[in-house]
Design an enzyme around this catalytic site. Structure first.
Site, PDB file in Angstrom:
ATOM      1  N   HIS A  67      73.572  89.967 -60.695  1.00  0.00           N
ATOM      2  CA  HIS A  67      73.251  88.823 -59.838  1.00  0.00           C
ATOM      3  C   HIS A  67      71.746  88.662 -59.693  1.00  0.00           C
ATOM      4  O   HIS A  67      71.034  89.642 -59.495  1.00  0.00           O
ATOM      5  CB  HIS A  67      73.893  89.012 -58.463  1.00  0.00           C
ATOM      6  CG  HIS A  67      75.352  88.705 -58.465  1.00  0.00           C
ATOM      7  ND1 HIS A  67      76.268  89.535 -59.111  1.00  0.00           N
ATOM      8  CD2 HIS A  67      76.057  87.659 -57.995  1.00  0.00           C
ATOM      9  CE1 HIS A  67      77.465  89.004 -58.991  1.00  0.00           C
ATOM     10  NE2 HIS A  67      77.366  87.867 -58.331  1.00  0.00           N
ATOM     11  N   PRO A  68      71.269  87.429 -59.755  1.00  0.00           N
ATOM     12  CA  PRO A  68      69.829  87.187 -59.563  1.00  0.00           C
ATOM     13  C   PRO A  68      69.468  87.345 -58.090  1.00  0.00           C
ATOM     14  O   PRO A  68      70.288  87.073 -57.208  1.00  0.00           O
ATOM     15  CB  PRO A  68      69.664  85.737 -60.002  1.00  0.00           C
ATOM     16  CG  PRO A  68      70.967  85.083 -59.673  1.00  0.00           C
ATOM     17  CD  PRO A  68      72.012  86.154 -59.932  1.00  0.00           C
ATOM     18  N   SER A  84      74.302  79.388 -59.583  1.00  0.00           N
ATOM     19  CA  SER A  84      73.405  80.109 -58.671  1.00  0.00           C
ATOM     20  C   SER A  84      72.358  79.187 -58.092  1.00  0.00           C
ATOM     21  O   SER A  84      72.023  79.268 -56.913  1.00  0.00           O
ATOM     22  CB  SER A  84      72.723  81.264 -59.408  1.00  0.00           C
ATOM     23  OG  SER A  84      73.573  82.383 -59.451  1.00  0.00           O
ATOM     24  N   GLU A  87      73.905  77.150 -55.371  1.00  0.00           N
ATOM     25  CA  GLU A  87      74.222  77.996 -54.220  1.00  0.00           C
ATOM     26  C   GLU A  87      72.962  78.339 -53.437  1.00  0.00           C
ATOM     27  O   GLU A  87      72.919  78.237 -52.210  1.00  0.00           O
ATOM     28  CB  GLU A  87      74.932  79.267 -54.697  1.00  0.00           C
ATOM     29  CG  GLU A  87      76.353  79.021 -55.134  1.00  0.00           C
ATOM     30  CD  GLU A  87      76.865  80.038 -56.142  1.00  0.00           C
ATOM     31  OE1 GLU A  87      76.101  80.941 -56.569  1.00  0.00           O
ATOM     32  OE2 GLU A  87      78.056  79.929 -56.528  1.00  0.00           O
ATOM     33  N   GLN A  88      71.903  78.725 -54.173  1.00  0.00           N
ATOM     34  CA  GLN A  88      70.680  79.133 -53.481  1.00  0.00           C
ATOM     35  C   GLN A  88      70.034  77.934 -52.780  1.00  0.00           C
ATOM     36  O   GLN A  88      69.532  78.048 -51.669  1.00  0.00           O
ATOM     37  CB  GLN A  88      69.710  79.793 -54.464  1.00  0.00           C
ATOM     38  CG  GLN A  88      70.291  81.083 -55.041  1.00  0.00           C
ATOM     39  CD  GLN A  88      69.229  82.054 -55.537  1.00  0.00           C
ATOM     40  OE1 GLN A  88      68.064  81.981 -55.165  1.00  0.00           O
ATOM     41  NE2 GLN A  88      69.654  83.013 -56.363  1.00  0.00           N
ATOM     42  N   ILE A 121      74.876  88.235 -51.389  1.00  0.00           N
ATOM     43  CA  ILE A 121      75.566  87.581 -50.275  1.00  0.00           C
ATOM     44  C   ILE A 121      76.007  86.207 -50.767  1.00  0.00           C
ATOM     45  O   ILE A 121      75.395  85.638 -51.676  1.00  0.00           O
ATOM     46  CB  ILE A 121      74.628  87.468 -49.050  1.00  0.00           C
ATOM     47  CG1 ILE A 121      75.403  87.076 -47.786  1.00  0.00           C
ATOM     48  CG2 ILE A 121      73.506  86.456 -49.315  1.00  0.00           C
ATOM     49  CD1 ILE A 121      74.575  87.249 -46.509  1.00  0.00           C
ATOM     50  N   CYS A 122      77.097  85.690 -50.208  1.00  0.00           N
ATOM     51  CA  CYS A 122      77.571  84.363 -50.618  1.00  0.00           C
ATOM     52  C   CYS A 122      76.666  83.314 -49.964  1.00  0.00           C
ATOM     53  O   CYS A 122      76.780  83.032 -48.773  1.00  0.00           O
ATOM     54  CB  CYS A 122      79.025  84.178 -50.184  1.00  0.00           C
ATOM     55  SG  CYS A 122      79.699  82.590 -50.725  1.00  0.00           S
TER      56      CYS A 122
HETATM   57  N1  LIG Z   1      71.662  87.917 -54.841  1.00  0.00           N
HETATM   58  C1  LIG Z   1      72.539  86.942 -54.492  1.00  0.00           C
HETATM   59  O1  LIG Z   1      73.233  87.027 -53.476  1.00  0.00           O
HETATM   60  N2  LIG Z   1      72.614  85.864 -55.353  1.00  0.00           N
HETATM   61  C2  LIG Z   1      73.466  84.818 -55.101  1.00  0.00           C
HETATM   62  N3  LIG Z   1      74.370  84.648 -54.140  1.00  0.00           N
HETATM   63  C3  LIG Z   1      74.979  83.417 -54.321  1.00  0.00           C
HETATM   64  O2  LIG Z   1      75.831  82.910 -53.615  1.00  0.00           O
HETATM   65  N4  LIG Z   1      74.442  82.806 -55.424  1.00  0.00           N
HETATM   66  C4  LIG Z   1      73.498  83.638 -55.943  1.00  0.00           C
HETATM   67  O3  LIG Z   1      72.754  83.447 -56.928  1.00  0.00           O
END
Ligand SMILES: NC(=O)NC1=NC(=O)NC1=O
Length: 174
Positions: A67-68, A84, A87-88, A121-122
């Protein structure tokens, strides 16, 4: 896709379509393709979750490492996957103050140094304040706790990504 359509895809097309439900882990899609036919989105999600839960610790750590970072190098360089990136952005990580950004970078670095995998984390279920609070709180957890918590977040991310791919209209529940 309706679930009936999901079940009629070739294995290859299924893996292509669902290969990024778990970020950068098409292996997961390749592993569950043989569990078809799925009778619902929830059934497919459950198969993904049990495959992940049955992985050895290294496998689950590997999923987190795929995951980034949130607002990390990949994000700054514009190298996030479409999922991603959306989401971010939805968490408001696109408009951090300088203070928030350096705070996040510092904590992400300490987290990764302590656990050997990134904080996951989501992002679609947490705004940036909740993310920053979650990271500072979870930094004090044990490696076992964080492996579990991170994987539970990955499952939430996967469910939302599946909902973007599979329409749950009533007749698809047949
Ligand atoms: N490190 C992360 O939590 N990355 C991420 N969570 C997400 O919901 N999308 C992501 O890229």
């Amino acid at each position: 896709f309706r679930i009936s359509h999901v079940n009629s895809l070739s294995d290859e097309d299924f893996i292509t379509t669902f290969g990024n439900v778990i970020e950068h882990c098409s292996l997961v899609a390749a592993a569950v393709v043989s569990s078809r036919p799925f009778h619902s989105l929830q059934h497919l999600h459950a198969e993904i979750c049990s495959f992940i839960d049955e992985l050895p610790v290294k496998g689950r750590e590997g999923i987190l490492r795929s995951h980034p970072d949130l607002a990390g190098r990949a994000a700054v360089a514009g190298q996030l996957t479409q999922e991603s990136s959306q989401e971010q952005k939805s968490a408001g990580l696109g408009n951090l103050t300088q203070q928030e950004r350096s705070n996040l970078d510092l904590m992400n670095t300490s987290y990764r140094h302590k656990f050997g995998f990134p904080f996951v984390i989501c992002a679609r279920l947490n705004k940036k304040e909740a993310i920053l609070q979650g990271l500072s709180r979870r930094l004090h957890n044990s490696p076992e706790e964080e492996l579990h918590t991170g994987i539970e977040e990955v499952k939430k991310i996967a469910l939302l990504r599946l909902k973007n791919l599979i329409s749950e209209d009533m007749d698809s529940k047949m």
